[in-house]
Design a protein around this motif. Structure first.
Motif: not given
Length: 558
Positions: A69-87
């Protein structure tokens, strides 16, 4: 002790709220939200791979319910690295709002964007690198190089007026990394001097003493194994483990062999890594796997997926004789990856299957063909002493890992009441240099099953487990509800319960008697009569056959 669920209070001005939605108490689906002044920043959005008690499940996602219910409040998603358990869960988050900005390094975003392309999502992304600072909403982000088992991994320092939080992502402190990219301890020291108010630190190897071995120690072992192999060599690893693939490519070239990639994700990821310059393919080594089958057996190396025993991955299909490449006597199979907790049985089943086919299976238990990508206890102690954080929230690991990490923090002088061993949904508020637990959300597992997301429940999985372990029995009875007399049946059909349905002849009179007695007692409702049939046959099957199958009764009124 069962978790006590309670809602956090309204967020006070000048306070940073941190809530892990995944990755605590498990190895996978890493995701943490940071809230400040009504805006949300997300760090990582990964998946958890199913275990044996998740029949039919493809992936397990973090529970997005607290932010839906707060999707409009999300300013970004930081992805630390490219493994499946993180992206791996990013496509499912972006299906809720496609224009959420993705922030990460070049390789991380390239791997994520390739995944999103399969979901027909074109993201908005911001490529960053170590040393860079970006203002994203109210969050001042600084990115720090860390060493991991995939290139281009980043830690992120998150500054707000409430304090400085440092999230490591997955990392280790390899002092001789293959790509010469060290974990930036100078930046860690600088942040420590500034004052780290909350340290969110990788816990996966916190219970392993000492230091993680050097990545480059694997290369000579792979070279020796491939040199001695009389026929084909098949190496299984994670499809994003660029460093390991590089070592296998180099070993293949050194031994006069060609290399072919197997598995769609392996081909996709390594193509991206090569295009971006993270994978260096020796000239004349790479070959299409269809052409590779025409080469002599002692001149080929296959690089495949399936190191975790995944049922549909290449290696499992080979073990089950369900792949175009048939493993046989003299072949060498190398499992060049770690065992994710919970996958042990599946992996050993694949090892047994390949061994039975005549292959020589080389794995971590009998040769040094893998080192971890996560910091062991000695490396974590260095980090605590360099940073001297005011508060610690161990993340990324099962409970034993989180507890071990917390103990390390306390051993270095961090007060026990400033060391938070939380779980998914634990709400932590940071204010005036003090982190406090202020709530516990009730989070669940979100299962991806084929084309459905979140529709499979724990009850459904329980039914599947019963079907798989105990079998299925259907009972059809046509009854005159006026008299209780059975007009047709009971017709009993079973699967996975007994060798012959004839065994159920003994229970049919019991079903008839129970129905007659119930009708004469005034029971007329079909559902109630069906439950009587279920209880009668269930009791008999349990006593006579020692089984507890799924029973589906159907009582039809004549």
């Amino acid at each position: 002790m069962p978790t006590t669920v309670y809602d956090p209070p309204e967020l006070e001005p000048g306070t940073l709220r941190v809530t892990p939605l995944g990755g605590l108490g498990e190895v996978g689906r890493n995701m943490t939200t940071f809230e400040y002044e009504g805006k949300l920043l997300i760090v990582d959005c990964g998946v958890l791979f199913p275990e044996e008690h998740h029949p039919g499940v493809d992936l397990i996602l973090p529970d997005f319910e607290p932010i839906k219910h707060r999707l409009a409040d999300i300013v970004g998603v930081v992805l630390t690295h490219g493994h499946e358990d993180h992206i791996g869960a990013v496509p499912y988050l972006l299906k809720l709002r496609q224009d959420i900005p993705l922030i990460g390094s070049s390789l991380t975003l390239a791997l994520t964007e390739a995944k999103l392309k399969e979901h027909r999502i074109a993201p908005y992304s911001l490529t960053v690198k170590e040393g860079q600072r970006e203002q994203v909403g109210p969050f001042d982000l600084e990115f720090v190089a860390v060493n991991h088992s995939i290139p281009d991994a980043l830690a992120v320092a998150i500054r707000t007026p409430a304090g400085l939080a440092l999230a490591t992502g997955d990392f280790k402190m390899d002092q001789l990394p293959l790509d010469d990219r060290l974990t930036d301890l100078r930046a860690f020291a600088r942040l420590g001097e500034e004052g780290v108010d909350l340290f969110l630190v990788d816990s996966t190897n916190a219970d392993v003493p000492g230091f993680t071995p050097l990545e480059r120690s694997i290369g000579p072992v792979l070279d020796q194994v491939i040199a001695k192999a009389p026929r084909r060599v098949i190496v299984a690893s994670f499809s994003s483990h660029v460093h390991r693939v590089q070592q296998v490519l180099d070993a293949a070239a050194a031994n006069g062999r060609r290399l072919a990639f197997l598995g769609r994700s392996m081909v996709r990821n390594m193509t991206i890594a090569e295009e971006l310059g993270y994978l260096h393919v020796p000239e004349g080594v790479l070959i299409d796997y269809k052409k590779a089958r025409d080469l002599p057996d002692d001149r080929i190396v296959y690089m495949s997926t399936g190191s975790q025993g995944e049922p549909m991955a290449v290696l499992s299909r080979m073990a089950n004789l369900d792949h175009a490449i048939e493993v046989g006597s003299g072949d060498t199979v190398i499992l060049a990856s770690s065992l994710i907790p919970g996958n042990e049985n599946a992996v050993y089943r694949v090892i047994d299957g390949l061994t039975k086919l005549g292959a020589n299976v080389v794995h971590r238990a009998n040769a040094k063909v893998h080192v971890s990508g996560h910091a062991a206890a000695g490396e974590l102690l260095y980090c605590y002493n360099i940073l001297q954080p005011r508060n610690v929230l161990p993340v990324h690991g099962e409970y034993r890992h989180l507890n071990a990490n917390a103990k390390l923090a306390i051993d270095t002088g961090i007060p026990a009441d400033r060391t938070i061993v939380g779980e998914n949904g634990t709400v932590v508020d940071l204010r005036d240099g003090v982190a406090r637990v202020v709530g516990q959300l009730d989070l669940g597992f979100v299962y991806v099953d084929g084309s459905t997301v979140g529709e499979i429940t724990e009850a459904d999985l329980k039914d599947r487990r019963i079907l798989g372990e105990e079998g299925f029995v259907s009972v059809i009875v046509v009854i005159d509800t006026a008299t209780g007399r059975i007009i047709s049946g009971p017709d009993i059909h079973a699967r996975g319960v007994a060798e012959d349905d004839a065994v159920f002849e003994a229970v049919k009179p019991k079903i008839a008697a129970a129905l007659l007695e119930s009708v004469q007692s005034g029971v007329r409702d079909n559902h109630a009569l069906s439950q009587i049939v279920r209880r009668t046959i269930g009791r008999w099957v349990n006593q006579s056959l020692r089984r507890r199958p799924m029973i589906v009764p159907l009582v039809i009124e004549a």
